[in-house]
Write a protein that holds these residues in place. Structure first.
Motif, PDB file in Angstrom:
ATOM      1  N   ASP A  39       0.831  -1.204   0.000  1.00 18.11           N
ATOM      2  CA  ASP A  39       0.000   0.000   0.000  1.00 18.11           C
ATOM      3  C   ASP A  39       0.866   1.254   0.000  1.00 18.11           C
ATOM      4  OD1 ASP A  39      -1.838   2.043   0.456  1.00 18.11           O
ATOM      5  OD2 ASP A  39      -3.030   0.845   1.846  1.00 18.11           O
ATOM      6  N   GLU A  47       0.128   4.080   0.857  1.00 15.33           N
ATOM      7  CA  GLU A  47      -0.150   4.911   2.023  1.00 15.33           C
ATOM      8  C   GLU A  47       0.579   4.427   3.277  1.00 15.33           C
ATOM      9  OE1 GLU A  47      -1.778   7.702   1.879  1.00 15.33           O
ATOM     10  OE2 GLU A  47      -2.223   7.429  -0.249  1.00 15.33           O
ATOM     11  N   THR A  48       1.217   3.267   3.217  1.00 16.34           N
ATOM     12  CA  THR A  48       1.947   2.758   4.378  1.00 16.34           C
ATOM     13  C   THR A  48       3.239   3.550   4.547  1.00 16.34           C
ATOM     14  OG1 THR A  48       1.046   0.534   4.085  1.00 16.34           O
ATOM     15  CG2 THR A  48       3.053   0.728   5.396  1.00 16.34           C
ATOM     16  N   GLU A  49       3.356   4.275   5.680  1.00 14.75           N
ATOM     17  CA  GLU A  49       4.517   5.151   5.872  1.00 14.75           C
ATOM     18  C   GLU A  49       5.692   4.377   6.452  1.00 14.75           C
ATOM     19  OE1 GLU A  49       5.372   6.125   9.258  1.00 14.75           O
ATOM     20  OE2 GLU A  49       3.885   4.634   9.826  1.00 14.75           O
ATOM     21  N   ARG A  63      11.769   2.972   1.021  1.00 11.88           N
ATOM     22  CA  ARG A  63      10.584   3.098   1.868  1.00 11.88           C
ATOM     23  C   ARG A  63      10.915   2.771   3.329  1.00 11.88           C
ATOM     24  NH1 ARG A  63       5.250   0.426  -0.460  1.00 11.88           N
ATOM     25  NH2 ARG A  63       4.416   1.760   1.193  1.00 11.88           N
TER      26      ARG A  63
END
Length: 225
Positions: A26, A28-30, A220
């Protein structure tokens, strides 16, 4: 059994593994959640390796009330985990929760993005640092990298591992997401390795990134984008 044979690889299908990978994918996963997800996924994969590939033995156990027979996993002290820097660091952290007494090795390897892929779908690979423990014939060796894309990096890493290992019990290449081309390249280059992955994705794009993938796992996890 939640490890399925898929020709060139074995697919880890445990529900928590697939759930965790979906969260990692995802956009949106920080960063913090992404790193924690890689740790969790590494732990789950470690438990799956224990359940699917390691033998057990019966041992006598004295409980507070009586003597009985218990069952223990063999070879937990005979594990070598090799961290392919840098994206594999949180992934390996999770593996160490399943194998807390494992010996650890580190190989810093990266592909030359500026050079791009050649006609065979390979990248030039630079190995900057190698530090491996002694690998014995009784050892189970796990080489971990969350992304297996073209297979160029992993094939170069395995060359160094095989140079250091005269023999071993089992050799596993563990990834979270793999591309078919990379699995094929590594399986042909090192047929003695068992390739384990949580997902086999559709393809590589023109830049050698896995599609749909999960982006650059190192960027990430370490917030370098």
């Amino acid at each position: 059994m939640t490890i399925e044979d898929r020709d060139d690889a074995y697919l880890i299908t445990h529900a928590l593994a697939t759930d965790t990978l979906s969260r990692l994918r995802d956009v949106e996963t920080e960063q913090v959640a992404f790193r924690k997800g890689l740790v969790k996924l590494g732990r789950i994969c470690g438990y799956e390796i224990i359940d699917g590939a390691m033998e057990t033995e019966y041992v006598p156990v004295e409980t507070p009330l009586a003597e009985t027979t218990g069952e223990r996993v063999k070879g937990l002290d005979d594990v070598v985990i090799i961290n392919v820097l840098r994206a594999a660091t949180p992934f390996v952290e999770g593996l160490l929760k399943a194998f807390p007494r494992a010996k650890q090795g580190v190989i810093s390897a990266g592909r030359d993005e500026a050079a791009g892929m050649n006609e065979d779908g390979e990248f030039p690979i630079t190995i900057d640092y190698v530090k491996l423990p002694e690998i014995r014939s009784a050892d189970t060796v796990i080489v971990a990298d969350p992304m297996l894309a073209t297979g160029s990096t992993m094939a170069a890493v395995l060359d160094h591992v095989l140079d250091e290992a005269d023999d071993f019990e089992d050799l596993f290449v563990l990834s979270a997401v793999s591309a078919p081309a990379g699995l094929l390249r590594v399986s042909e280059a090192v047929p003695e390795a068992d390739l384990l992955t949580v997902a086999i994705d559709d393809r590589l794009d023109d830049d050698g990134f896995i599609v749909p993938g999960l982006g650059d796992a190192g960027d990430r996890a370490f917030r370098t984008v």
